[in-house]
Design a protein around this motif. Sequence first.
Motif, PDB file in Angstrom:
ATOM      1  N   THR A  68       5.613   7.413   3.829  1.00 38.01           N
ATOM      2  CA  THR A  68       6.865   7.748   4.513  1.00 38.01           C
ATOM      3  C   THR A  68       7.517   6.498   5.090  1.00 38.01           C
ATOM      4  N   CYS A  69       6.712   5.652   5.721  1.00 46.05           N
ATOM      5  CA  CYS A  69       7.248   4.398   6.260  1.00 46.05           C
ATOM      6  C   CYS A  69       7.780   3.514   5.138  1.00 46.05           C
ATOM      7  N   HIS A  70       7.062   3.456   4.026  1.00 52.08           N
ATOM      8  CA  HIS A  70       7.527   2.663   2.882  1.00 52.08           C
ATOM      9  C   HIS A  70       8.885   3.175   2.396  1.00 52.08           C
ATOM     10  N   LEU A  71       9.003   4.478   2.229  1.00 53.06           N
ATOM     11  CA  LEU A  71      10.239   5.066   1.697  1.00 53.06           C
ATOM     12  C   LEU A  71      11.432   4.831   2.619  1.00 53.06           C
ATOM     13  N   HIS A  72      11.186   4.733   3.918  1.00 52.69           N
ATOM     14  CA  HIS A  72      12.272   4.566   4.888  1.00 52.69           C
ATOM     15  C   HIS A  72      12.414   3.129   5.390  1.00 52.69           C
ATOM     16  N   LEU A 116       0.831  -1.209   0.000  1.00 53.04           N
ATOM     17  CA  LEU A 116       0.000   0.000   0.000  1.00 53.04           C
ATOM     18  C   LEU A 116       0.865   1.258   0.000  1.00 53.04           C
ATOM     19  N   GLY A 117       1.946   1.234   0.776  1.00 60.12           N
ATOM     20  CA  GLY A 117       2.853   2.379   0.831  1.00 60.12           C
ATOM     21  C   GLY A 117       3.490   2.667  -0.522  1.00 60.12           C
ATOM     22  N   ARG A 118       3.879   1.607  -1.229  1.00 56.47           N
ATOM     23  CA  ARG A 118       4.470   1.771  -2.557  1.00 56.47           C
ATOM     24  C   ARG A 118       3.472   2.446  -3.502  1.00 56.47           C
TER      25      ARG A 118
END
Length: 169
Positions: free
Chosen positions: A32-36, A10-12
Amino acid sequence: MTTPEFHRLLGRYMVEVENRQGLQANRSLLSTCHLHGVPIFCGAPQDGSIFLNVVRLQKTLGDAFRFRIDLPGDIYEYAAYQYWAQHQRLRQMAVVILGGGVPKNYTLQAEPLLSQIFFIDAGGFDIDVQISDANVHTGGLSGCPASEGHTWARPRPSASSAASSATAT
């Protein structure tokens, strides 16, 4: 899939949506959590509107709809993070709990899984932050301060004493 795998996907997609809409400066928590590379766990995934869509898709597509959340896999994955962080000692392990009873209890399940079921000394969290509107005076798990959690050996006592001083009622 586990809830962190689900949230990574979902983050992507959220990153793609935010990029198309020019929202890079105002990212969602999920993207943000996905990117980090920060995993997002959910202790009660069926307790939310997103799972109403899962129910609808299951009803509409029947056996062709193969989406499943691996709940035991969730706990194993969570415990693996805790074990790795505590035994590598590369960094301190922090936990941020968003909510009361279910999120708090779920978040603290890895330590008893490791210590009581697998007989592995995992230790507790070094930093424990809870964001909740629950109050201490009701006596429930939702509002108990972090210092209560150390009696179960889940956060470290040093984390609990620091967090307790910041608890507001």
